[in-house]
Scaffold this active site. Structure first.
Site, PDB file in Angstrom:
ATOM      1  N   TRP A  84      51.646  79.622  44.394  1.00 26.07           N
ATOM      2  CA  TRP A  84      52.010  80.401  43.204  1.00 26.07           C
ATOM      3  C   TRP A  84      53.198  81.271  43.623  1.00 26.07           C
ATOM      4  O   TRP A  84      53.116  81.963  44.648  1.00 26.07           O
ATOM      5  CB  TRP A  84      50.804  81.253  42.815  1.00 26.07           C
ATOM      6  CG  TRP A  84      50.969  82.137  41.638  1.00 26.07           C
ATOM      7  CD1 TRP A  84      51.367  81.774  40.385  1.00 26.07           C
ATOM      8  CD2 TRP A  84      50.700  83.550  41.583  1.00 26.07           C
ATOM      9  NE1 TRP A  84      51.375  82.872  39.561  1.00 26.07           N
ATOM     10  CE2 TRP A  84      50.968  83.972  40.263  1.00 26.07           C
ATOM     11  CE3 TRP A  84      50.259  84.492  42.509  1.00 26.07           C
ATOM     12  CZ2 TRP A  84      50.810  85.289  39.855  1.00 26.07           C
ATOM     13  CZ3 TRP A  84      50.094  85.799  42.098  1.00 26.07           C
ATOM     14  CH2 TRP A  84      50.369  86.191  40.797  1.00 26.07           C
TER      15      TRP A  84
ATOM     16  N   ASP B 117      42.353  83.807  47.076  1.00 24.49           N
ATOM     17  CA  ASP B 117      42.761  84.081  45.701  1.00 24.49           C
ATOM     18  C   ASP B 117      41.932  83.168  44.807  1.00 24.49           C
ATOM     19  O   ASP B 117      42.058  81.946  44.865  1.00 24.49           O
ATOM     20  CB  ASP B 117      44.263  83.783  45.551  1.00 24.49           C
ATOM     21  CG  ASP B 117      44.774  84.120  44.155  1.00 24.49           C
ATOM     22  OD1 ASP B 117      43.945  84.429  43.275  1.00 24.49           O
ATOM     23  OD2 ASP B 117      46.001  84.067  43.951  1.00 24.49           O
TER      24      ASP B 117
ATOM     25  N   LYS C 107      41.764  84.263  32.859  1.00 22.86           N
ATOM     26  CA  LYS C 107      41.553  82.907  32.331  1.00 22.86           C
ATOM     27  C   LYS C 107      40.090  82.693  31.945  1.00 22.86           C
ATOM     28  O   LYS C 107      39.799  82.176  30.892  1.00 22.86           O
ATOM     29  CB  LYS C 107      41.930  81.844  33.368  1.00 22.86           C
ATOM     30  CG  LYS C 107      42.941  82.245  34.398  1.00 22.86           C
ATOM     31  CD  LYS C 107      44.348  82.179  33.907  1.00 22.86           C
ATOM     32  CE  LYS C 107      45.278  82.754  34.971  1.00 22.86           C
ATOM     33  NZ  LYS C 107      46.657  82.677  34.631  1.00 22.86           N
TER      34      LYS C 107
HETATM   35  C1  LMR Z   1      50.347  81.278  36.228  1.00 28.02           C
HETATM   36  O1  LMR Z   1      50.408  80.864  37.391  1.00 28.02           O
HETATM   37  O2  LMR Z   1      50.946  80.734  35.296  1.00 28.02           O
HETATM   38  C2  LMR Z   1      49.478  82.445  35.898  1.00 28.02           C
HETATM   39  O3  LMR Z   1      48.803  82.874  37.027  1.00 28.02           O
HETATM   40  C3  LMR Z   1      50.199  83.534  35.203  1.00 28.02           C
HETATM   41  C4  LMR Z   1      51.089  84.306  36.140  1.00 28.02           C
HETATM   42  O4  LMR Z   1      50.926  85.527  36.170  1.00 28.02           O
HETATM   43  O5  LMR Z   1      51.925  83.733  36.824  1.00 28.02           O
END
Ligand code: LMR
Length: 429
Positions: free
Chosen positions: A161, A242, A277
């Site tokens: 991420w 996470d 979520k």
């Molecule tokens: C995502 O990865 O789309 C979500 O976790 C929202 C974000 O805050 O990035």
């Protein structure tokens, strides 16, 4: 009295250059911020900004990780609506919460994450504090860890991420990666990951996606996780799990496998959780950071440290979302409803994976079977950044440049359009 003549104003400087005061500023004069360059848009939320600015009808937002229902609408879970009604009916004043958050909420989170009968809870080894969503939980943990171990390195999966890297770097850490995605075999490069963790210096903080890996959708199996946790224990690494998508792969308990494995083997580790979520509480920013300590006394000292981090950032957390979450989780009827509603979301996402694959195959695409193997909200499509950009500009289908699309944004109405768009951009080399 007449204003002083311009030359009587004190001269301020910035980077050695004189800065004009408002009263005498010409359009060409320097200001404190005039040398700031434009920062790039956020790789995920920036996609939503671009989507909103797009005036075409029929556009599809598969950028951000948000669950939309079968009609493409943002969902309000029934259990959340009922809990919110109950809370509103009380007309309670909007008091400050304690620095570490709402007690009932924290109790519920601990049980959800670690299991009600976990020895860690009986031994009071877990400190849980409320946080502003999963991101806030990660940042609280990062800031606290930076105080304790400023020289430690952080390793995130490659890829991860995007905010992981940015957030730990901003907390002051040097951030590197461990191997994760195997593009050739479409899966996890488990041997590469294990080797990189074996090579990490003692004290390195390792960010692990507990389930529904974001962005790839590829998770480790139980045996592979056991190997990872063994290396973490042997090499004296710090696991930071996470778990933003608990309940979206297999179920609430099943998805907590990694956390419960760590609980049996590690003295210290951290878990960031979120109800954005799973309870569709996105904008309420309802998350939590749990830190496992060696014993109850260490846990209390740690709590006192976390409270300082919180107090000096935003004083104490917001109340409403935590009340909603605590109400749903502590009431048997609402909790049962929640489990059923979460299962419906999970199953609809899985059905959309299968439907997308069928649509792609109908367009002669026979190498995207990974769409149904991946888990959670996302699919790492394998499309390049150029192809993802073409998906946006030519077809109004929005995903991230990294090649991620949010399967939870698909429905029967937009599926064919998305499949057409993917088939078209795959021609771009
Ligand atoms: C995502 O990865 O789309 C979500 O976790 C929202 C974000 O805050 O990035």
């Amino acid at each position: 009295m007449k204003p002083p003549r311009p030359e009587a104003y004190p001269v301020r400087t910035h980077n050695g250059k004189p800065v004009a005061l408002c009263a005498e500023r010409k359009a060409t004069d320097m200001t404190l911020f005039s040398e700031l360059t434009q920062a790039p848009a956020d790789p995920i939320l920036g996609v939503t900004e671009a989507f909103k600015a797009d005036e075409r009808t029929g556009k599809v937002n598969l950028g951000v990780g948000v669950y939309l229902d079968g009609e493409g609408k943002l969902l309000l879970l029934g259990c959340v609506a009922k809990a919110a009604d109950r809370i509103a009916a009380i007309h309670a004043p909007h008091a400050y919460l304690p620095i570490d958050g709402l007690g009932d909420y924290l109790d519920q989170v601990r049980e959800l994450v670690f299991c009600a009968d976990s020895p860690l809870l009986a031994d009071k080894r877990v400190v849980t504090v409320e946080a502003l969503g999963g991101t806030g939980a990660l940042r609280l943990g990062a800031d606290m860890l930076h105080e304790v171990a400023p020289g430690a390195k952080v390793l995130v999966s490659d890829p991860s991420w995007e905010n992981h890297q940015a957030l730990f770097a901003r907390a002051g850490f040097e951030v590197g990666t461990y191997r994760y995605y195997d593009a050739t075999n479409r899966g996890v490069d488990v041997e590469g990951m294990l080797a990189d963790l074996r090579d990490a210096e003692a004290g390195t903080i390792v960010v692990l996606h507990a389930c529904c890996h974001n962005p790839t959708g590829y998770d480790l199996d139980h045996e592979q996780w056991a190997k990872v946790v063994d290396i973490i224990a042997e090499r004296d690494l710090v696991a930071f799990c996470d778990m933003a998508y608990q309940g979206f792969a297999e179920g609430l308990a099943e998805d907590a496998f990694l956390v419960r494995l760590c609980a049996g083997k590690l003295d210290n580790f951290l878990v960031a959780t979120s109800f954005s979520k799973s309870l569709t509480l996105y904008g309420q920013r309802v998350g939590a950071l749990s830190v496992v300590c060696a014993d109850a006394a260490e846990a209390e000292r740690l709590r006192s440290r976390l409270k300082i981090v919180i107090r000096t950032n935003y004083s104490n957390p917001p109340i409403f979302g935590a009340l909603v979450a605590a109400t749903v989780l502590s009431d048997e009827e609402l909790r049962t409803d929640w489990h059923a509603e979460l299962a419906t979301m999970r199953e609809r996402i899985k059905a959309m994976r299968t439907a997308l694959l069928t649509e792609l195959q109908a367009r002669g695409i026979d190498d995207m079977g990974h769409v149904v193997v991946q888990r959670g909200m996302f699919s790492y499509t394998g499309l390049t950044a150029d192809q993802m950009r073409a998906l946006r500009t030519d077809h109004g289908v929005y995903g991230t440049d990294a090649g991620r699309i949010c399967i939870a944004g698909l429905n029967d109405t937009n599926l064919a359009k998305v499949a057409d768009a993917i088939a078209a951009v795959r021609m771009i080399r």
